[in-house]
Design an enzyme around this catalytic site. Structure first.
Site, PDB file in Angstrom:
ATOM      1  N   TYR A 270       0.843  -1.199   0.000  1.00 23.62           N
ATOM      2  CA  TYR A 270       0.000   0.000   0.000  1.00 23.62           C
ATOM      3  C   TYR A 270       0.879   1.251   0.000  1.00 23.62           C
ATOM      4  CZ  TYR A 270      -4.388   2.496   1.048  1.00 23.62           C
ATOM      5  OH  TYR A 270      -5.507   3.299   0.994  1.00 23.62           O
ATOM      6  N   CYS A 407     -12.499 -21.294 -15.665  1.00 27.23           N
ATOM      7  CA  CYS A 407     -13.955 -21.188 -15.509  1.00 27.23           C
ATOM      8  C   CYS A 407     -14.349 -21.888 -14.217  1.00 27.23           C
ATOM      9  CB  CYS A 407     -14.712 -21.751 -16.701  1.00 27.23           C
ATOM     10  SG  CYS A 407     -14.716 -23.527 -16.830  1.00 27.23           S
TER      11      CYS A 407
END
Length: 552
Positions: A270, A407
């Site tokens: 961050y 998927c």
């Protein structure tokens, strides 16, 4: 960490560098993780997620490569936090590689202790698919992100994100899937990142449509497309902890708000408010404690703004980076007032044993993947949502590294698909073996109370027996390599999780292993959710014949 400027790319074709296709698969997938098309910082062995590495250091990387090249088909290589530590005689149906990454005894399971060990060269952060050699680039998280935004659309916007604006941040290896996932669902998205390189990479790979450094331009374009009910994704350069509070101040409320910055790692992931990347790097080196504190303060402002938007009507959710926990620890007592994405949108899929199933063509030939796409469209034609995904992925997803597809398939479906793929390798329809794997973010392979196992019905959020059992059953059932990691996604002390990979090389032995592993692996997801009391999981277990001794 020593930086080494070399281009690593997995071999293609059918010529082996090793003594068997399973060893070859492990070698190629390790190298594929570090392909410049795939990895975020390959010169530092960083694949994604802040400092998620494929190997501990360059010496260890080379030793792993050398070990895999000489590994016999009845031996198993042991890898401890990215370093090869042993080769033992095992048997042909055993995993060729067992990996344990970033695991710490609970009392010491925190970033400070991890960093001490990392500095001494004793440990690395494996994230989820970085240290387990099955990362496939941003596509790896794309369908899950597509499913999440699709479920949000079904719950809140009549099934489509048309005419809506999503606001998010973080366009790294994971968060980079967000722009395309939103536009696939018909919506408009402003995705903020402090690093121009991340936005450029997503635009280059067609995950994001446009770049701007101007909040005004981003809002103008977003409103124009929102009114037209047309999709567009806008990469906005800036710091979310500055931009979100500014939008609150202006009384601008998006329809959906989430975040995928690397908040799980306050030091390496961050960037605090008011710092450029260069200034942040300097402070990180000179005063890491101050850096972490500034990061945490910025995250708290970030979460405060998300909460303010929620109060004004935005559908707001945590996307699994532990930012709420940081803000809570900093004194923001209502940080958990917005839910995580799993309890909000994904858990019903987990109850059916569904999760992010992926496969990779070791040949390097995209045609092998297109042929497997046709298998999905043929064999699962009754699942229109799945087939839509495959059609969209073919048109819109650019391969990174070795060609691959992802998927979400459930219990029974994974084994069926694996059987067909192995037969296609056996009869020559596919030009080389296929690697089948998944994210650690799956239905039965993770304990993460602020993410995958948040708000479990029976309160068992922190029970970590399940990923251990998952790894054990996959190992004895013959997975090609199995991994157990700590701290992926949400950081040290907040998760334990397991991964597996199985190679379809066309042999009868592989067919048996595939049947076992691709049944027990999603089966653990059904079992875990039955045990927690989910009716849908009980229905699935009864319908599919999953043997659970105490199920009522």
């Amino acid at each position: 960490m020593e930086k080494v400027q070399q281009t690593i790319r997995a071999p293609r074709g059918t010529e082996l560098q090793t003594k068997g296709w399973v060893q070859e698969a492990a070698l190629r997938m390790l190298m594929n993780n570090l392909d410049p098309e795939v990895a975020e910082k390959p010169e530092e062995l960083v694949v994604y997620g802040g400092i998620g590495r494929a190997a501990r250091n360059w010496e260890s990387y080379q030793a792993i490569v050398d070990s895999l090249k000489t590994l016999e088909s009845d031996e198993t290589l042991l890898v401890q936090s990215g370093k090869p530590v042993a080769i033992f005689k095992s048997h042909e149906d055993a995993p060729r590689v067992l990996l344990a990454n970033s695991n710490l005894v609970p009392k010491w399971a925190n970033w400070d202790h991890f960093r001490e060990l990392e500095k001494k060269g004793l440990m690395m952060y494996g994230q989820m698919t970085a240290g387990s050699w099955i990362y496939i680039g941003t596509q790896g998280i794309l369908q899950g992100t597509y499913e999440t935004f699709g479920e949000a659309a079904r719950q809140h916007f009549d099934g489509s994100l048309k005419g809506t604006l999503t606001l998010t941040a973080g366009l790294g290896g994971m968060g980079g899937a967000q722009p395309l996932a939103v536009t696939m669902n018909g919506g408009v998205v402003i995705a903020i990142d402090v690093d121009k390189r991340s936005i450029d990479r997503r635009i280059e790979k067609r995950y994001c449509d446009m770049y701007t450094e101007s909040l005004e331009e981003a809002l103008t374009v977003a409103n124009e497309y929102k009114e037209k009910r047309e999709p567009i994704s806008i990469g906005l350069l800036g710091n979310a902890a500055e931009i979100l509070p500014e939008l609150v101040k202006r009384n601008i409320t998006p329809d959906l708000v989430t975040d995928q910055t690397s908040a799980h790692d306050p030091l390496n992931g961050y960037i605090p408010v008011g710092y450029t990347l260069e200034e942040a790097a300097k402070l990180r080196e000179e005063d890491p404690e101050r850096y972490v504190q500034l990061s945490k303060e910025s995250m708290t402002k970030h979460v405060e703004a998300m909460l303010a938007m929620q109060e004004k009507g935005a559908i707001t959710f945590d996307y699994g980076n532990n930012i709420r926990q940081v803000a809570f620890d900093e004194g923001l007592k209502n940080a958990f007032d917005f839910p995580g994405f799993v309890p909000a949108f994904i858990r019903p899929l987990f109850c059916e044993g569904k999760g992010p199933f992926r496969w990779v063509a070791l040949s390097g030939d995209p045609e092998d993947i297109y042929k497997t796409d046709e298998v999905i469209l043929r064999e699962f034609a009754d699942n229109e949502h799945l087939c839509n995904w495959i059609r969209m992925a073919r048109q819109q997803v650019e391969f990174q590294g070795l060609p691959s597809r992802i998927c979400w398939l459930g219990y029974g479906e994974r084994a069926k698909f694996g059987r067909i793929i192995n037969e296609m390798v056996a009869n020559g329809e596919l030009s080389a073996p296929i690697v089948i794997g998944r994210d650690h973010l799956d239905c039965g392979s993770v304990a993460s109370p602020n993410r995958e196992t948040e708000a479990m019905k029976d309160g068992s959020d922190a029970v970590a027996d399940w990923p251990i059992l998952n790894a054990l059953i996959n190992s004895v059932n013959g997975a090609s390599w199995v991994s157990v990691h700590h701290g992926g996604g949400v950081g040290m002390g907040y998760s334990l999780h397991a991964g597996m990979v199985i190679v379809a090389d066309g042999t009868e032995a592989a067919a048996k292993r595939i049947e076992r592993v691709l049944t027990s692996d999603p089966g653990m997801g059904v079992v875990r959710h039955v045990d927690a009391g989910y009716d849908l999981a009980v229905e699935t277990a009864k319908e599919k014949g999953v043997n659970i001794p105490m199920m009522k």
